[in-house]
Enzyme design. Structure first.
Site, short mmCIF file in Angstrom:
data_model
loop_
_atom_site.label_atom_id
_atom_site.label_comp_id
_atom_site.label_asym_id
_atom_site.label_seq_id
_atom_site.Cartn_x
_atom_site.Cartn_y
_atom_site.Cartn_z
N CYS A 87 4.63 -1.00 -23.60
CA CYS A 87 6.03 -1.25 -23.24
C CYS A 87 6.95 -0.71 -24.32
O CYS A 87 7.10 -1.30 -25.39
CB CYS A 87 6.24 -2.76 -23.04
SG CYS A 87 7.97 -3.23 -22.85
N CYS A 90 9.85 -2.91 -25.41
CA CYS A 90 9.37 -3.97 -26.30
C CYS A 90 9.40 -3.51 -27.76
O CYS A 90 9.68 -4.29 -28.67
CB CYS A 90 7.95 -4.39 -25.93
SG CYS A 90 7.75 -5.09 -24.27
#
Length: 333
Positions: A87, A90
């Site tokens: 991700c 993230c």
């Protein structure tokens, strides 16, 4: 900011409020004992329960969730960062959360949850996309936000969380001993020599942390002007440009426009950007591949190019990028 009782049936064997209440009582007893000793002259130096700054940020899994999050939440608000290695948003949010947690100096702690390794936790929290951030206070869950948000918003959210913990639950946080990490600093390995573009790359990261997306974009472009193949700069540029595009979007309006106009390339491109920032990678890719199917000429090229840009954000080695490339090839040829 409304709490709800934590219920994790099937992941950990809780009576969450009971466990948190017991832990809170123990914490209050410990604080009372520390205060008594200090009043008697035995309070020199940090309290026995003081923690080093490094203990404020830690990984947590399903097996340790009750001990490391629920019971601890009786002493300090525990922020949960649901993330994954693949991700890219993230990777923008997590370092910011870590820095702000350390700056909070024990008023909150940060527990990081790798969703790939803890699928049941992800399901129990009903997480639809990552990054997703929650808090647990006295065994109760507080949803905070999803996706990448500006630093100032995170600061305000954490301040509100601390206020809720103090006013509703009497939780004042942990004592931090800044001297507890001297040995760790001395034994740290030597840093690698700085590369020719490290200063510019660091400037880009600083700009991102400060919310200066334009400055970050320019810093990455400066690196690429001299080194077009620089992987870190290419990835950073794609991420910074994505965040800049969504920064002032109205998510509800964008998604409503995309739903009403499934063949409108601009509407679908905007919605795909939001999908990706929210961690819905496959949704973003699928939306644009489907739009390529029903568009032609310049419209099709615009959608295809945005899809290629989003591939850069996630990274060429990600299996979802490989699958989406195959799907795109099928509709193009």
């Amino acid at each position: 900011m409304q709490p709800r009782n934590m219920s994790m049936s099937g992941v950990v064997d809780l009576a969450a409020v009971k466990a948190a209440g017991e832990a809170k009582a123990k914490a209050e007893q410990a604080r009372a004992e520390a205060a008594r000793q200090a009043a008697q002259g035995g309070g020199a130096g940090p309290a026995a329960g003081a923690v080093p700054p490094s203990a404020l940020v830690f990984d947590v899994d399903e097996a340790g969730f009750e001990r490391d999050v629920l019971q601890l939440s009786a002493e300090v608000p525990v922020v949960l960062d649901f993330w994954a290695e693949w991700c890219q948003p993230c990777k923008q949010l997590s370092p910011l959360l870590e820095r702000l947690t350390v700056e909070a100096n024990g008023r909150v702690v940060l527990a990081k949850v790798d969703v790939d390794a803890n699928q049941m936790l992800m399901q129990q929290f009903q997480i639809q996309g990552i990054p997703a951030v929650f808090a647990v206070v006295a065994g109760q869950v507080l949803p905070l936000f999803q996706g990448v948000v500006p630093e100032q918003q995170i600061r305000e959210t954490l301040a509100q969380l601390v206020q809720v913990a103090e006013e509703r639950f009497g939780i004042i946080g942990l004592e931090v001993d800044p001297n507890a990490e001297g040995a760790a600093v001395e034994s740290a390995p030597a840093e690698a020599p700085a590369g020719p573009h490290d200063a510019l790359l660091e400037a880009a990261v600083v700009a991102l942390d400060a919310g200066d997306l334009g400055g970050a974009v320019q810093a990455y472009k400066n690196v690429l002007a001299d080194d077009p193949g620089n992987t870190e700069a290419k990835l950073g540029l794609a991420q910074a440009e994505l965040l800049a595009r969504v920064q002032h979007m109205n998510p509800q309006a964008v998604r409503a426009a995309a739903a009403e106009n499934p063949r409108d390339p601009a509407a679908q491109i905007a919605a795909a950007d939001l999908d990706l920032v929210g961690g819905h990678v496959e949704d973003a890719f699928g939306r644009l591949v489907d739009t390529v199917k029903v568009t032609f000429g310049d419209d099709r090229d615009a959608v295809r190019l945005r899809l290629l840009e989003l591939f850069e954000v996630i990274g060429a080695d990600d299996p979802r990028v490989t699958a989406a490339r195959t799907a795109l090839a099928r509709v193009l040829f």
